[in-house]
Design a protein around this motif. Structure first.
Motif, mmCIF file in Angstrom:
data_model
loop_
_atom_site.group_PDB
_atom_site.id
_atom_site.type_symbol
_atom_site.label_atom_id
_atom_site.label_comp_id
_atom_site.label_asym_id
_atom_site.label_seq_id
_atom_site.Cartn_x
_atom_site.Cartn_y
_atom_site.Cartn_z
ATOM 1 N N GLU A 39 -20.087 -7.965 -23.360
ATOM 2 C CA GLU A 39 -19.725 -8.345 -22.046
ATOM 3 C C GLU A 39 -18.759 -7.030 -21.451
ATOM 4 N N LYS A 40 -18.117 -6.392 -22.340
ATOM 5 C CA LYS A 40 -17.484 -5.154 -21.878
ATOM 6 C C LYS A 40 -18.428 -4.235 -21.521
ATOM 7 N N ILE A 41 -19.443 -3.902 -22.438
ATOM 8 C CA ILE A 41 -20.543 -2.825 -22.116
ATOM 9 C C ILE A 41 -21.153 -3.074 -20.705
ATOM 10 N N ALA A 42 -21.514 -4.451 -20.275
ATOM 11 C CA ALA A 42 -22.200 -4.669 -19.182
ATOM 12 C C ALA A 42 -21.506 -4.740 -18.105
ATOM 13 N N GLU A 43 -20.008 -4.870 -18.038
ATOM 14 C CA GLU A 43 -19.380 -5.022 -17.121
ATOM 15 C C GLU A 43 -19.173 -3.584 -16.659
ATOM 16 N N TYR A 44 -18.904 -2.599 -17.721
ATOM 17 C CA TYR A 44 -18.869 -1.243 -17.470
ATOM 18 C C TYR A 44 -20.116 -0.485 -16.780
ATOM 19 N N LEU A 45 -21.188 -0.912 -17.277
ATOM 20 C CA LEU A 45 -22.285 -0.360 -16.731
ATOM 21 C C LEU A 45 -22.482 -1.011 -15.129
ATOM 22 N N LYS A 46 -22.234 -2.136 -14.832
ATOM 23 C CA LYS A 46 -22.320 -2.683 -13.508
ATOM 24 C C LYS A 46 -21.274 -1.981 -12.789
#
Length: 388
Positions: free
Chosen positions: A38-45
């Motif tokens: 979730e953290k990875i996805a939010e950062y990339l977004k």
């Protein structure tokens, strides 16, 4: 442009450290990763990168399309942790009892996120497309690579690169080798069924413990007598359980272990020999047996042409004397699955530093690396992306 991007990576290095330490404090085991992806996805977004979650189960993919035509390059990092109680005395020590990033996956993830940030800022100057592959469950069997591939994570990809920080290699060094770079991993589970009884009457039993002991010894002869001396291989029995009392001959014995090889021929010989020896040894003792031989990931095999490119970039960044091209990486890595679909190169970057007590091996409760290795991983990825 490459030098400008390097400079930008150095500017955001404190942010990379913050990301890495957050991952380190809240590690998640293989196939149990929930917060980390979730953290990875939010950062990339937040970087305006196209994101796909739940890839193969828990994987995350980021796609950055450049402003110029070119090939599609995938960069991979893993993010799962290990069932180890951390013993380091650091401010960012793991907050999760019995779980620790003891292999550097937190470093890999933060490095790739830093690369994603600086590349997203120059996307119009990028030729082609960059795919950021954030993989779950590298430490598990089966690992996450195969599942992510089945879910299309390499669709349209021309080449994939991966990196691993190594506490056993000096900070400021890099290892890249053409051809075989890691061993294949196979696991075996053997259950011997005997006939239990009283310890004073062994003649009325079929002792699975004795039979199992013979198996352990007999299996060791495979490497020394059936595999060519020119083929590196290891067969290790890591677990042997049988019985609970001093005066009871048990009914069963359970043996578990692992096999490591490089070339396919040695891998086949060992599997076939093991099955033959297990069958014959147990039959001779009058015992029944069940054996499961599981082929996990194959050997990493670095594409020759791509390896030349990686080595060229490594020499520019680390210097000729700091780049090792002889020693393969010990252990196994499911990055090898990606290389069965597209050409790829896996390399290692040194993170060992006695001055900060970064001297313990991987999977050790005091594992530690020099965080500046994130800059080296990042620079390699940037150079390979912008110079290809």
């Amino acid at each position: 442009m490459v030098e400008n991007v390097y400079h930008r990576l150095e500017e955001i290095y404190p942010e990379m450290v913050e990301l890495r330490r957050d991952f380190h404090m809240y590690p998640e085991l293989s196939h149990q990763e929930e917060i980390t992806p979730e953290k990875i996805a939010e950062y990339l977004k937040s970087l305006g990168i196209e994101v796909k979650t739940g890839v193969g189960g828990r994987g995350v993919i980021g796609v950055l399309k450049g402003g110029k035509p070119g090939r599609t390059i995938a960069l991979r990092a893993d993010f799962d942790a290990l069932p180890i109680q951390e013993e380091n005395d650091i401010d960012y020590k793991s907050r999760i009892p019995g779980v620790m990033h003891a292999c550097g996956h937190d470093v890999h993830t933060a490095s790739l996120l830093g690369v994603a940030k600086v590349l997203s800022e120059v996307r119009e100057e990028i030729s082609g497309t960059v795919v950021f592959v954030h993989q779950f469950a590298e430490e598990a069997t089966p690992g996450g690579a195969h599942k992510m591939m089945e879910d299309g994570c390499l669709e349209g990809v021309d080449v994939i690169y991966g990196a691993h920080v190594m506490s056993t290699e000096a900070f400021g060094s890099c290892t890249v080798k053409e051809g075989y770079f890691s061993s294949a991993q196979d696991d075996f589970h053997i259950k011997v069924y005997g006939k239990g009884g009283h310890g004073s009457e062994p003649h009325n039993t079929v002792d699975p413990l004795v039979t199992g002991s013979q198996l352990v010894v007999n299996l060791q002869q495979i490497i020394s007598r059936r595999v060519s001396p020119q083929s590196a291989a290891a067969l290790t029995v890591g677990s042997f359980h049988s019985g609970k009392a001093t005066n009871v001959i048990p009914d069963t014995a359970v043996i578990k272990g692992t096999v490591r090889t490089y070339d396919r021929e040695a891998r086949d010989i060992i599997e076939q020999s093991m099955k033959q020896i297990v069958k014959n040894t147990c039959e001779a003792a009058g015992a029944e047996v069940e054996m499961d031989y599981v082929r996990d990931c194959p050997s990493i095999w670095n594409d020759p042409e791509e390896t030349k490119l990686v080595r060229e970039k490594a020499v520019k960044l680390f210097g000729e004397n700091a780049v090792n091209t002889e020693e393969p990486m010990y252990g196994s890595e499911d990055f090898a699955f990606y290389q069965q679909e597209v050409p790829g190169v896996y390399f290692t970057v040194g993170g060992g530093n006695p001055e900060i007590d970064a001297v313990y091996p991987h999977h050790h409760p005091k594992f530690k690396v020099d965080e500046r290795a994130m800059l080296h991983i990042g620079r390699m990825f940037i150079h390979l992306t912008l110079s290809s």
